[in-house]
Design a protein around this motif. Sequence first.
Motif, mmCIF file in Angstrom:
data_model
loop_
_atom_site.group_PDB
_atom_site.id
_atom_site.type_symbol
_atom_site.label_atom_id
_atom_site.label_comp_id
_atom_site.label_asym_id
_atom_site.label_seq_id
_atom_site.Cartn_x
_atom_site.Cartn_y
_atom_site.Cartn_z
ATOM 1 N N SER A 107 -1.511 -32.959 55.188
ATOM 2 C CA SER A 107 -1.206 -32.700 53.782
ATOM 3 C C SER A 107 -1.291 -34.001 52.985
ATOM 4 O O SER A 107 -1.075 -35.093 53.519
ATOM 5 C CB SER A 107 0.191 -32.091 53.641
ATOM 6 O OG SER A 107 1.172 -32.948 54.205
ATOM 7 N N CYS A 108 -1.591 -33.871 51.725
ATOM 8 C CA CYS A 108 -1.682 -35.040 50.841
ATOM 9 C C CYS A 108 -1.187 -34.667 49.460
ATOM 10 O O CYS A 108 -1.192 -33.488 49.082
ATOM 11 C CB CYS A 108 -3.117 -35.569 50.774
ATOM 12 S SG CYS A 108 -4.286 -34.489 49.926
ATOM 13 N N ASP A 109 -0.752 -35.661 48.711
ATOM 14 C CA ASP A 109 -0.302 -35.401 47.341
ATOM 15 C C ASP A 109 -1.495 -35.346 46.397
ATOM 16 O O ASP A 109 -2.648 -35.608 46.777
ATOM 17 C CB ASP A 109 0.721 -36.446 46.899
ATOM 18 C CG ASP A 109 0.124 -37.844 46.845
ATOM 19 O OD1 ASP A 109 -0.995 -38.024 47.348
ATOM 20 O OD2 ASP A 109 0.780 -38.754 46.314
ATOM 21 N N GLU A 110 -1.210 -35.011 45.148
ATOM 22 C CA GLU A 110 -2.291 -34.785 44.178
ATOM 23 C C GLU A 110 -3.036 -36.076 43.850
ATOM 24 O O GLU A 110 -4.253 -36.062 43.647
ATOM 25 C CB GLU A 110 -1.710 -34.181 42.905
ATOM 26 C CG GLU A 110 -2.768 -33.768 41.887
ATOM 27 C CD GLU A 110 -2.178 -33.084 40.681
ATOM 28 O OE1 GLU A 110 -2.931 -32.478 39.906
ATOM 29 O OE2 GLU A 110 -0.942 -33.148 40.510
ATOM 30 N N ILE A 111 -2.330 -37.199 43.799
ATOM 31 C CA ILE A 111 -2.997 -38.461 43.466
ATOM 32 C C ILE A 111 -4.011 -38.827 44.540
ATOM 33 O O ILE A 111 -5.131 -39.266 44.246
ATOM 34 C CB ILE A 111 -1.948 -39.573 43.296
ATOM 35 C CG1 ILE A 111 -1.039 -39.247 42.115
ATOM 36 C CG2 ILE A 111 -2.623 -40.920 43.088
ATOM 37 C CD1 ILE A 111 0.040 -40.277 41.877
ATOM 38 N N THR A 112 -3.649 -38.644 45.802
ATOM 39 C CA THR A 112 -4.599 -38.915 46.887
ATOM 40 C C THR A 112 -5.806 -37.998 46.791
ATOM 41 O O THR A 112 -6.955 -38.431 46.992
ATOM 42 C CB THR A 112 -3.901 -38.733 48.244
ATOM 43 O OG1 THR A 112 -2.722 -39.527 48.285
ATOM 44 C CG2 THR A 112 -4.820 -39.126 49.386
ATOM 45 N N THR A 164 0.173 -40.047 51.097
ATOM 46 C CA THR A 164 0.573 -40.218 49.697
ATOM 47 C C THR A 164 0.000 -41.520 49.166
ATOM 48 O O THR A 164 -0.292 -42.437 49.928
ATOM 49 C CB THR A 164 2.102 -40.231 49.542
ATOM 50 O OG1 THR A 164 2.649 -41.294 50.329
ATOM 51 C CG2 THR A 164 2.715 -38.912 49.982
ATOM 52 N N ASN A 165 -0.117 -41.595 47.861
ATOM 53 C CA ASN A 165 -0.637 -42.792 47.204
ATOM 54 C C ASN A 165 0.214 -43.097 45.990
ATOM 55 O O ASN A 165 0.526 -42.205 45.198
ATOM 56 C CB ASN A 165 -2.101 -42.589 46.789
ATOM 57 C CG ASN A 165 -2.680 -43.789 46.065
ATOM 58 O OD1 ASN A 165 -2.521 -43.936 44.869
ATOM 59 N ND2 ASN A 165 -3.353 -44.643 46.812
ATOM 60 N N GLY A 166 0.594 -44.363 45.846
ATOM 61 C CA GLY A 166 1.388 -44.736 44.688
ATOM 62 C C GLY A 166 1.916 -46.149 44.798
ATOM 63 O O GLY A 166 1.724 -46.837 45.804
ATOM 64 N N PRO A 167 2.608 -46.621 43.756
ATOM 65 C CA PRO A 167 3.147 -47.991 43.749
ATOM 66 C C PRO A 167 4.351 -48.113 44.681
ATOM 67 O O PRO A 167 5.241 -47.259 44.677
ATOM 68 C CB PRO A 167 3.543 -48.211 42.294
ATOM 69 C CG PRO A 167 3.796 -46.846 41.754
ATOM 70 C CD PRO A 167 2.880 -45.916 42.481
ATOM 71 N N VAL A 168 4.381 -49.175 45.447
ATOM 72 C CA VAL A 168 5.488 -49.438 46.361
ATOM 73 C C VAL A 168 5.767 -50.938 46.365
ATOM 74 O O VAL A 168 4.962 -51.747 45.902
ATOM 75 C CB VAL A 168 5.183 -48.973 47.809
ATOM 76 C CG1 VAL A 168 4.988 -47.485 47.872
ATOM 77 C CG2 VAL A 168 3.981 -49.710 48.361
#
Length: 1456
Positions: free
Chosen positions: A428-433, A389-393
């Motif tokens: 598996s990966c999310d859409e942003i990745t 996954t990719n995103g702000p943390v």
Amino acid sequence: MVTGRRDAKLPVWPVEARLAALLPDLLVFRKPRGSEPELATAQGVLLGVHVTGFTALMDRFSLTCKSERDMDKLAHIFSYYISDIVEHVLCFGGDILNITGNMLLALWRVEQNQLSDIITLVAKCSLEIQEKFGIYHTREGQDLQLKIGLSAGRISQVIVGDERQQYLLVIGRDVDDVRLAQRLAQANEIVLSWNCWMLCEQYMFEVEIMREDEAVKLRDMRIIDPFDFDEHFDKCLDYLPHYRTSAETLRTALELDPHSDLDQKLRKHIMKNLLKKIDEGQPVEYVSEFRTVTLVLVSLEFHKTAWMLHLCHLIQESALYISTVIEKGGGQLSRIFMFEKGCMFLCVFGLPGDKKPDECAHALESSFSIFSFCWENPAKTKLVSISITNGPVFCGVVGAVARHEYTVIGPKVSLAARMITAYPGLVSCDEITYLRSMLPAYNFKKLPEKMMKNISNPGKIYEYLGHRRCIMFGKRHLARKRNKNRPLLDREKELEAFQMAQQRCLHQKKGQAVLYEGGKGYGKSQLLAEINFLTQKEGHRVLPLMLKEADSKQCFYAIQTLMAIFFEIDTCPAYYRQECLQRHLRGIVEEQLHCLFNDLLFVKFPLSFKVSHMDDVARQKKVKACFIKVLQEAARETPLIFLIDEAQYMDAASWEFLETLLSSMPIIMVMTLTPIFTLCGWAQHFLQSPQAILMPITKLATTSLLRMACWELGVVSIPQELQIYLHRCFGNPLYCEVLCQDLLSKDMLLFHDLQKEEEENSKWETLSANAMKSIMYSMFPANSEEGQELYVCTVKDDVNLDTVLLPPFLKEIAVSQLDQLSPEEQLLVKCAAIIGHSFHIDLLQHLLPGWDKNKLLQVLRALVDIHVLCWPDKSQELPAEPILVPSSIDIIDETKEKKTKLDGGSASLLRLKEELSLPQTEVLEFGVPLLRAAAWELWPKEQQIALHLECACFLQVLACRCGSCHGGDFVPFHRFAVCSTKNSKGTSRFCPYRDTGSVLTQVITEKLQLPSPQDSFPFQMKPSRTQEAFSSECCRTEEEFLDQVKRKLAQTSPEKDLLTTKPCHCKDILKLVLSPLTQHCLVIGETTCAFYYLLEAAAASLDLSDNYMVCFNMGHITLAKKLARKALRLLKRNFPWTWFGVLFQTFLEKYWHPCTLSQPPNNPSENKKNLAVLQQQLHCLSLLWQLYNLEATASSYRFACLATLMQKNSAEEFANEAQVVSTYVELSQFSQSMGIKDKWLHCEQMAIQKSSLCWFSREGLLATAQLMQALAYTKLCLGHLDFSIKLGLLFRPFSECLRFVQIYEHSRVLTSQSNVMLGVHSSLAMWFAQESQWGLFEHYFSKACQLVKRTNASLFGAHGFVRFLECHVLMLQKIPEGIFMHIPLELRSQTLEYFKEFFSRCVTCPVYHQWVSELKASVMRCEKREFMSLTNSIRPFDTCLTRIWIKGEFLQENNS
């Protein structure tokens, strides 16, 4: 985000203690055994705390989150909640093993025979935790609750890793039991495992047996006499050898003596990026950041039959491989945690110091490599699942001061864990990745949607299939399409380079290559799109191609795709591909060689005998020869042009073929390159070819960038604040486009029709907008049509562009650049970002704990060398005195000592600057504004507030006039005016951050208050002996007044006196103190202080620009009077609106007001408050009579007289001589302009008599100077030029005057002074007439003609009018000579009308009447041809003009 005691700063610990605070006692006090994996067993009691509702809370934030600010709130809530639990566990002697996600695991390690007593202790601890922290209400409406599980028995501790990095695991049946107990517990419940229940003192607990689950629910502890828990607690302490021994800390591990072996042992368990910051000495509160990262969660499920030792070896092998692969891709293995018969590995890409532009692609590739490795031996691993996954943390420290951990928190962490369960056995990966990886779509497969617990909107999920060679060609397109409405900006040189290469190719019949090299976003693709359009328009055949990073791994891919485009088989159906290719090859390539293209172009020609006998090398050579032959044949008909975007991704075989092609045929190749990539050997060889030209692409000019912004927003002009905001682009067109689109998406701009905007509006609300029009950037649209609606944009009132967060795309770029710096450089940039775009190094050092001036200047030098920072003015010299020095005379001793410690020795600092070759200035600014914005956003909000608070406290003592101006407020008596508000509402200080019940350190917040009256400039209520002696000599005439001034100047001590002349640094105070201080107060949320310093900054700006009548100078006279009345009403002094009100108020002021004058209060503080209000009243009344004096009507005259009367009464109300003198001076000027001679002279005499007491304060000196200026003005009006010279009237050389006019002719202040400018332009015209420069005479005379109707009867207006009339008379004299080309026929009659207007207007300046009468007589004699020579005329001033020049030169010589 570490929390602990709120009333003190975090302690300063040695490095070993800081490392120990990040690790459990189990690691700190262990004895290494040497071999990995290390396996040891022990007895103990485990406590597991699970925070329920936290994942649901994260989901709420993820639904509304638009930036890292929501992650800030989330981390803030969790950190403050979990810190209290951690401290409570430590108080009971527990050892915090880890804080993972929303779970906490603690251990009490004891002997087996001590388990029952310790279980009682842990049960008591659990009950108290549930009682105190069992439920936590958040503002978001999602409650946090606790589920607690207990187990006891044998625990195995495993150390896996190598000599560089190691990880602690606790495994065993009882570890699984504590996790099971947590799952069985409901919110606010405590569940004991069955083994724990069997080992405890059961009679002491009230429980509920859960027979189906083989667990026990704890209700409460029974009170049994003579059981005393305190006694039991003391007994248990004997079982805990590492329990704290002092009250200063909660852990003994923090008090260990430094030891090299201990340091090396602990370092192996800390991530390298965190170790760098600890070694740098960064405080723990500086470590946390908010940033976008890519998370990789690897889940390995082992067979249940695996033995403990075998399981440890499997984890060891997996950990080593995963760590190696992840680090190679630029990430880090953060932690390993167990679950039943499996374990999870949490890996993070993009941690501080590790950010890379293509981290998503590296994460996917690393994950697939790990996935393949773990499936190689199915006997070892039962199931492998990986989620990305990719995103702000939130990346930072969570827990208490004594025990905390570095972790990542955010919705993307929860999503990765849920994806493991929802999609087992996959990568598996999310859409942003998927989108940010920029990998080919055929490497992914969309997965079906599945429900995930507490994840309401997971988005699209994809399976990553790894790199695959798909049977397809690249696409014939470029990254950008040409927009006909947006022409190419500032790329004329680049287009010229292509056109010249095109001409050389056509004339010399040789191949030519143009390679454009520039950074990302510089417009390379836009340039290719323009070239594509131009060449196709000319009839050339163009083959466009855009490459991606994955294409570089496929041999000959670029040429394969280019030839497919050439043969037009890239878009045709697969069944028609072979026929289409055969048609192009027929007659050029032998039919038996067609099968050479089968694998390359995905066709199926029969294998010929000739080809079957070729080896691979021979086939490759033959394919290249056939391609060249086909292209040569095509080039004969029409020129061929290859357009290759992102050529740095081209494979080596394609570079080699292109070089051969370039030297063998006339072909044009245009490519783009990004300089950060290292090219292969064949690419570098290609660039060295004499037929290749490398053309660098630079950033856009500021004007071009603003034009682009206008196009993006669809407007013809943008305001200045938006222009400043666009400085973040740093000349990059892509950045400009992204910023503009971000502002549009956030709805921060207002759009107005240009025609309606240009309509006159006199409301105060639109005054600032109208003022901005003069400094707005404007342009005309490229394709404007008649009748087309044009728009302008402004920023919404509630939007502060300084605090607008960067778009994620730009922040990623900036953070990637920031992470390329060293840790100390990163920290300096982050702290400087808090201060602002410009900053002083003293304030910067104040924010850098433990930094001396030597280290600071060395790091600054390094950042200046790489252009991250820059000096605003390299020619600026070191000021004679420090700029940032408190200017108030009454400075607290503590502040002086603090500044002394901060500044150090000035001599050593100067020597250090010389060694580092630094410019002699202490102010720097960011060379890359985008970097400053990104660095500011990395700070957590709470730490942001704390640092802004530190800046405000530092700057507060400097927020006053500079030393040469002797301190004080820019708004006179400002601090006294706000004092009453402070006393009524309590001490004003900056409000702490209380978002979720947290409070900032009170020691810091109590430091900052509004300026105290006691810290102001000195105000003497009783005159000193010297003052009494001096003031006893009252002045009665102007001569006595001048003699008194001379005696005082003779007695002045240049070292100590107030009259000592020093350079003024108020401009620097405004830029470096007042303006930043206002911003710091706004960020903190202290609007009262922000408004106070905003007024100070506004007053300083007006004072420095010598312009205090904003509305007047903008032509809003009516609005200026309205605002002056409103200000008076706020100051509890009303001014009438009607003529009847004027009569009534005049009666009150004349008869009732003098009878009600009261004595000033005995309280000095109260007197100063009244003076503050009085000062503002006098300013408003003075402004009112000046405004009404501009209108030559009886009504305006009455209003002006009332304003002067009220001003005099207000000044006499309190015994402040400086105010009284200033008021009488203004009254004399008003009476002179009205022609009231007796009152004029009376007010002047009163001012002289009361000026004796005005030498002992800054305000008194200003009043005396004002009086001298007024006397000079009056005597000049009456023609007493000698006396005016004594009072300071000097002449300037003509060249100096002309240069001044040319430079400041369009100044807003000067253009508002029509009286002065009429005299200036007329005088310049007369001067050029004497030099026979008639062209310049007409130029300045025409400007004077535009001003004559806008002047009044003041001295300057009368003087300008006279000089204007002289120009008219001169023109009448020169008519017979035919000098002037354009002379109106009615010139003589027009001149006579001007004479008539002068005598009716300028009745208060009789000094000019005789000369104007003689001028008029000369015009009247013009009919009889008896002109009077202008050069032989005698003016009133000519009798003493020679004497004036001689005395002026004599005075200048004396001064020198």
